[in-house]
Motif scaffolding. Structure first.
Motif, short mmCIF file in Angstrom:
data_model
loop_
_atom_site.label_atom_id
_atom_site.label_comp_id
_atom_site.label_asym_id
_atom_site.label_seq_id
_atom_site.Cartn_x
_atom_site.Cartn_y
_atom_site.Cartn_z
N ILE A 188 19.78 33.55 12.44
CA ILE A 188 20.85 34.45 12.89
C ILE A 188 21.26 34.11 14.32
O ILE A 188 22.45 34.05 14.64
CB ILE A 188 20.39 35.92 12.81
N ILE A 189 20.28 33.86 15.18
CA ILE A 189 20.58 33.55 16.57
C ILE A 189 21.36 32.24 16.68
O ILE A 189 22.28 32.12 17.52
CB ILE A 189 19.29 33.49 17.40
N GLU A 190 21.03 31.27 15.85
CA GLU A 190 21.79 30.01 15.87
C GLU A 190 23.26 30.25 15.57
O GLU A 190 24.14 29.74 16.26
CB GLU A 190 21.18 29.04 14.84
N GLY A 191 23.54 31.06 14.55
CA GLY A 191 24.92 31.39 14.23
C GLY A 191 25.57 32.25 15.30
O GLY A 191 26.76 32.11 15.59
N THR A 192 24.79 33.14 15.90
CA THR A 192 25.30 34.00 16.96
C THR A 192 25.74 33.18 18.16
O THR A 192 26.80 33.43 18.75
CB THR A 192 24.22 35.02 17.37
N LEU A 193 24.95 32.20 18.54
CA LEU A 193 25.32 31.34 19.65
C LEU A 193 26.61 30.57 19.36
O LEU A 193 27.44 30.37 20.25
CB LEU A 193 24.18 30.37 19.98
N GLN A 194 26.78 30.16 18.12
CA GLN A 194 28.02 29.47 17.75
C GLN A 194 29.22 30.40 17.88
O GLN A 194 30.27 30.02 18.40
CB GLN A 194 27.90 28.93 16.33
N ASP A 195 29.07 31.63 17.41
CA ASP A 195 30.15 32.62 17.54
C ASP A 195 30.50 32.86 19.01
O ASP A 195 31.67 32.88 19.40
CB ASP A 195 29.75 33.94 16.90
N LEU A 196 29.47 33.04 19.83
CA LEU A 196 29.71 33.37 21.23
C LEU A 196 30.29 32.19 22.01
O LEU A 196 31.13 32.39 22.89
CB LEU A 196 28.40 33.85 21.86
N GLN A 197 29.87 30.98 21.68
CA GLN A 197 30.45 29.82 22.36
C GLN A 197 31.92 29.66 21.99
O GLN A 197 32.76 29.34 22.85
CB GLN A 197 29.68 28.55 22.02
N PHE A 198 32.25 29.90 20.72
CA PHE A 198 33.65 29.86 20.31
C PHE A 198 34.45 30.92 21.07
O PHE A 198 35.58 30.67 21.52
CB PHE A 198 33.76 30.10 18.80
N ALA A 199 33.86 32.09 21.22
CA ALA A 199 34.53 33.16 21.96
C ALA A 199 34.73 32.77 23.42
O ALA A 199 35.81 32.96 23.99
CB ALA A 199 33.72 34.45 21.85
N GLN A 200 33.69 32.21 24.04
CA GLN A 200 33.84 31.81 25.44
C GLN A 200 34.90 30.73 25.59
O GLN A 200 35.67 30.72 26.56
CB GLN A 200 32.52 31.31 26.01
N ASP A 201 34.96 29.82 24.64
CA ASP A 201 35.92 28.71 24.73
C ASP A 201 37.36 29.16 24.54
O ASP A 201 38.29 28.48 25.01
CB ASP A 201 35.59 27.65 23.68
#
Length: 524
Positions: A188-201
């Motif tokens: 879950i955390i792996e996917g969460t980091l992907q979501d958050l990096q997309f959001a930051q970008d």
């Protein structure tokens, strides 16, 4: 790749569908963008609906998340033995109590509302992707980024509260939804980091004044930094913290008290603050006439405001205190259920300038029974009536990031000048002289222990404490060595209390939730 998720309370109306018949149909037949999102405005309103869920009592509106992040630690406790905060604060929680809801606050309510946001995000992304009716590609990307931020935020909270949990990132049928078990927290955390990096970008760095309650790219970045630190990935935690410090428009205010000024709720230090309003016509709770739902007005200040019937210390002066408050257009009309703990009040350094709004035991010349946290007060009868506050809910601010950067640098390289500079940037405004705030010369372990206290004094009551104590691995030791006013959490706490139980009703509806962990996080 199909991922997994569970949402067993689908009878709860979805925020932007607003249609109970949705539950009788296959969600895949309802995902046509032409059917639901015919314009950019439709998608924006869907996003607003998700913010409304985040502002529910069960999450950010009252003390929903506060139950887990602050109660039962060493900063906050109630001024009386209140039932609805007792199970977590006293470590007497069990599966059945997790279902008990008071004023729309329970472990179950938090579970449902977090997953409610996630379900809505998944459908929105499905309907916005490639939908040319919703602006150009840049507009669609920003909408999806904001939605993915919310999904990342919710899954971050879910892993903090329950660890392994149902996880999915696409639209599933009801049959699929009702049969899924728990996914490993690391996945879950792996996917969460992907979501958050997309959001930051893809999210803006700042918003126009009228939209400042929305989460910017820096809100995504701070959650990522926190995740890296929990993983003890100090290098990535430092890099992400420094991105925020060096690249964001945010800056530390010279005066600590000014950070909490209700007339300047979007000051330069605030990274993300949820915007609330009061007196929303037609949005009041029918069970409590005159009391607005938390999705519109903020209940949280009432939890920190004192009750007049509890004060002052000399009860013969109660009338005089009331008159003094009235003369200022104020009232002690709160619940007093969030006050400074006995231990926190006793240990807060007397020479620390932050003390005056974290520990208030005398007001207008009247000695008080309890030490209140005035940084979250709003006693104004005109601007902030009881249970109908317009005060923002602060979520993240820059001082937190400076302390995070200091901790990461110390863990990597010891108390270097870099680590000290980050730490001193926060401490220097908290003391009158350099001799008081300068900690130069401490060892790496000394710096680490100083951080344990510094985050306590600086971020008191801001829903970080139990998260910090858990990631440091010291929650059990800290709680067992404290004394409390009414409860015995020091006697009740057990190692498994770092997580919550999945609520009993969820387990009864979906036994698959017990397949990977028959103990339900140690609660059975």
């Amino acid at each position: 790749m199909k991922t997994k998720y569970i949402y067993l309370y689908l009878f709860v109306a979805l925020s932007f569908f607003n249609c109970e018949s949705f539950l009788e149909e296959d969600p895949r037949s309802l995902v046509s963008p032409e059917t639901f999102f015919a314009s950019e405005n439709d998608a924006r309103q869907a996003i607003q609906g998700m913010y409304a869920i985040l502002k529910n009592n069960s999450i950010y509106g009252q003390v929903g998340l506060d139950h887990f992040y602050d109660n039962g630690a060493d900063i906050i406790e109630p001024n009386r033995a209140a039932n609805f905060v007792e199970p977590i604060g006293n470590y007497s929680m069990n599966e059945a109590l997790a279902d008990v809801s008071v004023q729309k606050m329970s472990v179950s309510d938090t579970w449902k509302d977090l997953y409610r946001v996630i379900l809505n995000v998944n459908v929105l992304i499905d309907r916005v992707t490639g939908n040319e009716a919703i602006g150009n590609e840049s507009v669609r990307t920003e909408i999806i980024a904001e939605a993915r931020f919310m999904r990342g935020l919710c899954y971050w909270h879910i892993t903090n509260l329950w660890g392994d949990a149902p996880y999915y990132t696409e639209v599933l049928t009801l049959e699929e939804i009702s049969a899924l078990g728990r996914t490993a927290e690391a996945t879950i955390i792996e996917g969460t980091l992907q979501d958050l990096q997309f959001a930051q970008d893809n999210l803006p760095s700042v918003y126009p004044d009228a939209e400042r309650g929305r989460a910017s790219k820096w809100a995504a970045a701070i959650i990522m930094a926190k995740i890296y630190m929990k993983q003890q990935d100090w290098q990535q935690g430092l890099a992400k913290s420094e991105e925020i410090i060096n690249q964001s428009p945010h800056s530390l205010l010279p005066n600590y008290n000014d950070v909490f000024d209700p007339s300047n709720e979007y000051n330069a230090e605030i990274i993300w603050s949820l915007d609330f309003a009061r007196d929303i016509t037609g949005q009041f709770d029918p069970a409590f006439p005159g009391r607005a739902f938390a999705g519109n007005s903020n209940w949280r200040p009432s939890m920190f405001n004192p009750r007049l019937r509890d004060e002052p210390l000399n009860t013969d002066e109660r009338g005089a205190l009331r008159d003094a408050l009235t003369a200022r257009g104020e009232a002690f009309n709160g619940t007093g259920l969030q006050v400074a703990s006995q231990d926190f009040a006793e240990k807060f350094p007397l020479n620390d300038l932050r003390r005056e709004i974290n520990i208030v035991n005398n007001y207008l010349g009247f000695d008080l029974v309890f030490p209140y946290m005035a940084k979250f007060w709003n006693l104004s009868l005109e601007m902030s009536p009881r249970f109908n506050h317009s005060d923002n809910r602060m979520v993240f601010r820059l001082a937190d990031v400076y302390l995070m950067a200091a901790e990461c640098e110390n863990e990597l390289n010891g108390p270097t000048s870099k680590a000290l500079n980050f730490m001193h940037a926060v401490r220097s405004r908290a003391y009158a002289t350099q001799a008081e705030w300068d900690i130069t010369g401490v060892s790496q372990q000394g710096f680490r222990e100083a951080m344990y206290d510094e985050r306590k004094w600086e971020l008191a009551g801001e829903a970080h404490r139990r998260y910090d104590l858990i990631r440091w691995g010291i929650l059990l030791d800290v709680v067992q060595n404290l004394e409390y006013r009414f409860w015995k959490p020091n006697e009740n706490i057990r190692p498994f209390h770092v997580k919550l139980p999945i609520p009993l009703q969820e387990l009864e509806l979906n036994p698959a939730l017990l397949e990977s962990d028959p103990t339900n996080n140690g609660y059975r």
